[in-house]
Design a protein around this motif. Structure first.
Motif, short mmCIF file in Angstrom:
data_model
loop_
_atom_site.label_atom_id
_atom_site.label_comp_id
_atom_site.label_asym_id
_atom_site.label_seq_id
_atom_site.Cartn_x
_atom_site.Cartn_y
_atom_site.Cartn_z
N PRO A 1 0.74 -1.21 0.07
CA PRO A 1 -0.04 0.06 -0.12
C PRO A 1 0.70 1.26 -0.13
O PRO A 1 1.73 1.51 0.69
N CYS A 2 0.32 2.16 -0.80
CA CYS A 2 0.99 3.44 -0.69
C CYS A 2 0.08 4.58 0.13
O CYS A 2 -1.19 3.83 0.61
N VAL A 3 0.44 5.79 0.56
CA VAL A 3 -0.60 6.62 1.01
C VAL A 3 -1.74 6.79 0.55
O VAL A 3 -2.90 6.85 1.26
N GLY A 4 -1.98 6.82 -0.91
CA GLY A 4 -3.06 6.71 -1.53
C GLY A 4 -3.88 5.72 -1.53
O GLY A 4 -5.40 5.86 -1.59
N ASP A 5 -3.59 4.72 -1.22
CA ASP A 5 -4.24 3.54 -0.29
C ASP A 5 -5.25 3.87 0.75
O ASP A 5 -6.25 3.72 0.79
#
Length: 375
Positions: free
Chosen positions: A191-195
């Motif tokens: 996961p990235c921050v956007g997730d």
């Protein structure tokens, strides 16, 4: 980070799901409490300044209010594990963070409040039990629910706009489902921050409330699995037989994710431009002092902006919070080299998201003493 954190949150809270997921995924020990606990009013609120959730108390006693600030606290302290290295992926991650926490409020509110035959008892249980059992609990519950019902309307959900809100959400859901057929997270295998930003509306409102949860389970099973996955400490990818462990190589942003953003842009771009114009006019007329509160209940009331969505006029609250988050996208872009900017320009043009780079307010918003204030 040794010790157990306290997360003041509520299961049915949109913004709480974002911070909770981050703590789970990074195996940060925490205990979750409702704001109905006496400790919140007595110990936390004086430092947090606003009675909003999520609010985190670290083992050392530091109070951090707001999901974005909570995630930033851990990201800054641990080498930013959720920020991809490549400029294209960085921009897309930051953009999904804004869209999730601010750009999907309309369907989130619609699918919670406009299907009472399916949702009402489920929602009422959670609102009721977020408070202590006092003689005023029933009355407070109704007041809170009525206030949030009204919020659905001021975010632009009306009888006239209902059909277009639903059709756009279903197209988005279908596109996101197609992406998760190939990858378990937005940018690959972690996961990235956007997730985390995107999970905010997709968990508490759209992935738990009975009506939209059933819709997601039946129409977009892979999206529902991502919602589950984001609340698991492990990678949780048994259905992917060639799973990797990192973000996609070579700063790749898959065509399937571009397709998701193309659908989201239809709503997000015109609303952002209309809100920026409205807020800039308000700033010129009101000239708020530097350091005055820009976001939340302590801020001056502004009003609504109007824009067109597939031929339907939408009137929605103009929120400075969107631009506080969008600054991160724009600042990341501004710091890029010329070649990297060209790559990002091409990507955003393909998504229909190019206008968000120039949708700025005439005053920046910064964070000071747990509040978002005008610079």
């Amino acid at each position: 980070m040794a010790g157990t954190h306290r997360l003041y949150a509520i299961t049915h809270s949109l913004y709480s799901g974002r911070a909770r997921s981050y703590l789970i995924k990074h195996q940060i020990p925490f205990r979750e409490l409702s704001t109905g606990h006496e400790s919140f009013k007595a110990e936390v609120l004086p430092k947090g300044k606003l009675a909003t959730i999520p609010t985190l108390v670290t083992p050392e006693g530091e109070v951090i209010r707001d999901g974005a600030a909570i995630i930033e606290h851990f990201e800054a302290a641990s080498g930013r594990p959720c920020r991809p290295a490549g400029p294209r992926q960085q921009i897309i991650s930051a953009l999904f963070d804004v869209i999730g926490t601010d750009g999907l409020l309309r369907p989130a509110m619609h699918y919670r409040w406009n299907f009472p035959e399916d949702n009402l008892e489920f929602i009422r249980y959670h609102f009721l039990h977020s408070q202590r059992d006092t003689p005023e609990r029933e009355e407070k519950t109704e007041a809170m629910m009525n206030r949030m019902r009204h919020a659905g309307m001021i975010f632009g959900v009306t009888e006239q706009s209902r059909e277009v809100v639903e059709s756009l959400y279903l197209e988005y859901l279908d596109a996101l489902d197609a992406h998760f057929e190939l990858y378990p997270y937005l940018l690959g295998w972690r996961p990235c921050v956007g997730d985390f930003g995107l999970l905010a509306p997709m968990y508490a409102h759209l992935g738990r409330d009975p009506h939209p949860a059933r819709l997601m389970q039946q129409r977009a099973t892979r999206v529902y699995r991502w919602v589950e996955r984001m609340n698991r400490a492990d990678q949780d990818v048994p259905e992917y037989f060639n799973a990797g462990t990192d973000f996609l190589a070579d700063d790749d942003v898959p065509d399937t994710l571009v397709a998701v953003l193309r659908v989201l842009a239809e709503d997000f771009v015109p609303e952002t431009l209309a809100a920026a114009e409205f807020i800039n006019t308000w700033l010129a007329e009101n000239q708020p002092e530097a350091g005055s509160v820009a976001v939340g209940r302590l801020a001056q009331a502004m009003g609504t902006a109007q824009f067109n969505l597939r031929g339907e006029a939408i009137t929605a609250l103009a929120q400075p919070h969107r631009f506080y988050l969008l600054q991160r996208v724009q600042d990341t872009y501004s710091a890029l080299s010329g070649d990297d900017k060209a790559d990002v320009d091409s990507l955003l043009a393909g998504c229909g998201m190019t206008p968000v780079l120039s949708a700025t307010l005439n005053r920046r918003i910064v964070r000071a003493d747990n509040l978002e204030v005008w610079e």
